[in-house]
Structures are given as C-alpha cells and as structure tokens.
Design a protein around this motif. Structure first.
Motif, short mmCIF file in Angstrom:
data_model
loop_
_atom_site.label_atom_id
_atom_site.label_comp_id
_atom_site.label_asym_id
_atom_site.label_seq_id
_atom_site.Cartn_x
_atom_site.Cartn_y
_atom_site.Cartn_z
N ASP A 11 -2.51 5.93 -1.62
CA ASP A 11 -1.53 5.38 -2.56
C ASP A 11 -2.30 4.83 -3.76
O ASP A 11 -3.47 5.16 -3.93
CB ASP A 11 -0.63 4.34 -1.89
CG ASP A 11 -1.36 3.15 -1.31
OD1 ASP A 11 -2.50 2.87 -1.73
OD2 ASP A 11 -0.79 2.46 -0.45
N ASP A 12 -1.68 4.01 -4.56
CA ASP A 12 -2.35 3.54 -5.76
C ASP A 12 -3.43 2.49 -5.48
O ASP A 12 -4.18 2.13 -6.38
CB ASP A 12 -1.34 3.00 -6.77
CG ASP A 12 -0.56 1.81 -6.24
OD1 ASP A 12 -0.46 1.65 -5.01
OD2 ASP A 12 -0.04 1.04 -7.07
N GLN A 13 -3.57 2.01 -4.22
CA GLN A 13 -4.57 1.00 -3.91
C GLN A 13 -5.51 1.36 -2.77
O GLN A 13 -6.59 0.79 -2.66
CB GLN A 13 -3.88 -0.32 -3.55
CG GLN A 13 -3.11 -0.91 -4.69
CD GLN A 13 -2.50 -2.25 -4.32
OE1 GLN A 13 -2.78 -2.82 -3.27
NE2 GLN A 13 -1.64 -2.75 -5.18
N ARG A 14 -5.11 2.30 -1.89
CA ARG A 14 -5.91 2.59 -0.70
C ARG A 14 -5.97 4.07 -0.41
O ARG A 14 -5.10 4.84 -0.81
CB ARG A 14 -5.30 1.88 0.52
CG ARG A 14 -5.27 0.37 0.39
CD ARG A 14 -4.45 -0.24 1.47
NE ARG A 14 -3.05 0.15 1.27
CZ ARG A 14 -2.05 -0.26 2.01
NH1 ARG A 14 -2.26 -1.06 3.02
NH2 ARG A 14 -0.82 0.13 1.77
N ARG A 36 -10.14 0.58 0.55
CA ARG A 36 -9.61 0.13 -0.74
C ARG A 36 -10.29 0.91 -1.85
O ARG A 36 -11.50 1.13 -1.82
CB ARG A 36 -9.86 -1.36 -0.94
CG ARG A 36 -9.23 -2.25 0.10
CD ARG A 36 -7.82 -2.50 -0.25
NE ARG A 36 -7.16 -3.28 0.80
CZ ARG A 36 -5.93 -3.65 0.73
NH1 ARG A 36 -5.20 -3.32 -0.30
NH2 ARG A 36 -5.38 -4.33 1.70
N TYR A 53 -11.09 0.27 -4.87
CA TYR A 53 -12.11 -0.39 -5.66
C TYR A 53 -13.46 -0.44 -4.94
O TYR A 53 -14.48 -0.70 -5.56
CB TYR A 53 -11.67 -1.78 -6.11
CG TYR A 53 -11.56 -2.80 -5.01
CD1 TYR A 53 -12.66 -3.55 -4.61
CD2 TYR A 53 -10.34 -3.04 -4.38
CE1 TYR A 53 -12.56 -4.49 -3.60
CE2 TYR A 53 -10.23 -3.98 -3.37
CZ TYR A 53 -11.35 -4.71 -3.00
OH TYR A 53 -11.24 -5.65 -2.00
N MET A 112 -8.11 0.82 -10.38
CA MET A 112 -8.18 -0.32 -9.45
C MET A 112 -9.39 -1.20 -9.73
O MET A 112 -9.31 -2.42 -9.63
CB MET A 112 -8.21 0.16 -7.99
CG MET A 112 -6.87 0.56 -7.46
SD MET A 112 -5.57 -0.68 -7.70
CE MET A 112 -6.20 -2.04 -6.77
N LYS A 128 -8.40 -3.24 -12.67
CA LYS A 128 -7.37 -4.20 -12.29
C LYS A 128 -7.95 -5.37 -11.49
O LYS A 128 -7.58 -6.52 -11.70
CB LYS A 128 -6.30 -3.50 -11.46
CG LYS A 128 -5.07 -4.33 -11.20
CD LYS A 128 -4.09 -3.57 -10.32
CE LYS A 128 -3.03 -2.95 -11.18
NZ LYS A 128 -1.94 -2.34 -10.39
N LYS A 129 -8.89 -5.08 -10.60
CA LYS A 129 -9.51 -6.11 -9.76
C LYS A 129 -10.72 -6.75 -10.42
O LYS A 129 -11.33 -7.65 -9.85
CB LYS A 129 -9.94 -5.51 -8.41
CG LYS A 129 -8.81 -4.99 -7.57
CD LYS A 129 -8.16 -6.10 -6.84
CE LYS A 129 -7.14 -5.53 -5.86
NZ LYS A 129 -6.41 -6.56 -5.18
#
Length: 126
Positions: A22-25, A41, A43, A98, A101-102
């Motif tokens: 998905d958009d994060q994992r 994750r 990132y 990501m 974002k992080k």
C-alpha cells in the motif's frame, strides 16, 4: 497500490507467495495451510535493484532485490514477477514519498574515505 503472486520459472502463478503493498508498507505473505505475513515499512527500504535471468526474460519476469533496515525481513527479494520494471519504478517512487513524509535520511557516505587533499585546511604546496 500493488499485488502480485510469485510465479514459477515458466511464468505460472502456482506458488503460495503473494507480494502486495500500500502507500506505506510492503507485504510478503507465504504459505498454504500455515500462512505467515511479513511487512516492511517503505521508508526502511534503502536500495532497490532488478535482476532478470535469461529464463525470466523469456517469460517476461524479473526479480526485485531490496536492501532494507527492517529487522525481521532484512534484505529480501520479490521473485519472478511480471512487469518488473514498472513495479520497481512504482515502488521506488512510493519509497521516496514516504521518506520525505517521515523526514527520513540515510547516511550515503558510509565507508566513504576522505580524499587526501580534503584533510588540509589551507593551501598546500608540492
């Protein structure tokens, strides 16, 4: 975002490994009777590369190698998937989004040796 079943060397999806994200994992699910799922994750992905053996190229497949800082998965491969270059690009873009974002940065200069001339503060003569 993306979902693909690991395929046999001839391109048939007769395995019990499913990759998805998905958009994060990024998820790796394995097993038939006893299932397990690992996640990474985005990132935490440090490097992405693609390999395509002759047999994989014949059947339109490829393998994505991921170097990660994830403790459980570590470095791993997404093996024998279709449209490998498109998936790699999509994954690479999602990783960058990501990381921004992080606000995650990596140390790109690990093992970087100083140039001999960088050790001097001023001008030097031969």
């Amino acid at each position: 975002m993306w979902k693909e079943r690991k395929r046999l060397w001839c391109g048939l999806p007769w395995t019990f490994t499913v990759y998805s994200g998905d958009d994060q994992r990024l998820f790796v699910e394995t097993g038939f009777f006893n299932k397990s799922q690992d996640e990474c994750r985005l990132y935490r992905i440090l490097d992405i590369s693609v390999t395509r053996s002759f047999g994989q190229r014949l059947f339109g497949l490829g393998t994505i190698k991921l170097c990660t800082s994830d403790k459980t998965l570590g470095d791993f491969e997404i093996k024998n998937i279709k449209h490998v270059m498109a998936v790699k690009e999509e994954l690479s873009q999602a990783v960058e989004i990501m990381r921004d974002k992080k606000r995650v940065t990596s140390r790109e200069f690990l093992g970087h040796e100083e140039d001999e001339h960088d050790m001097y503060d001023g001008d030097y003569e031969n």
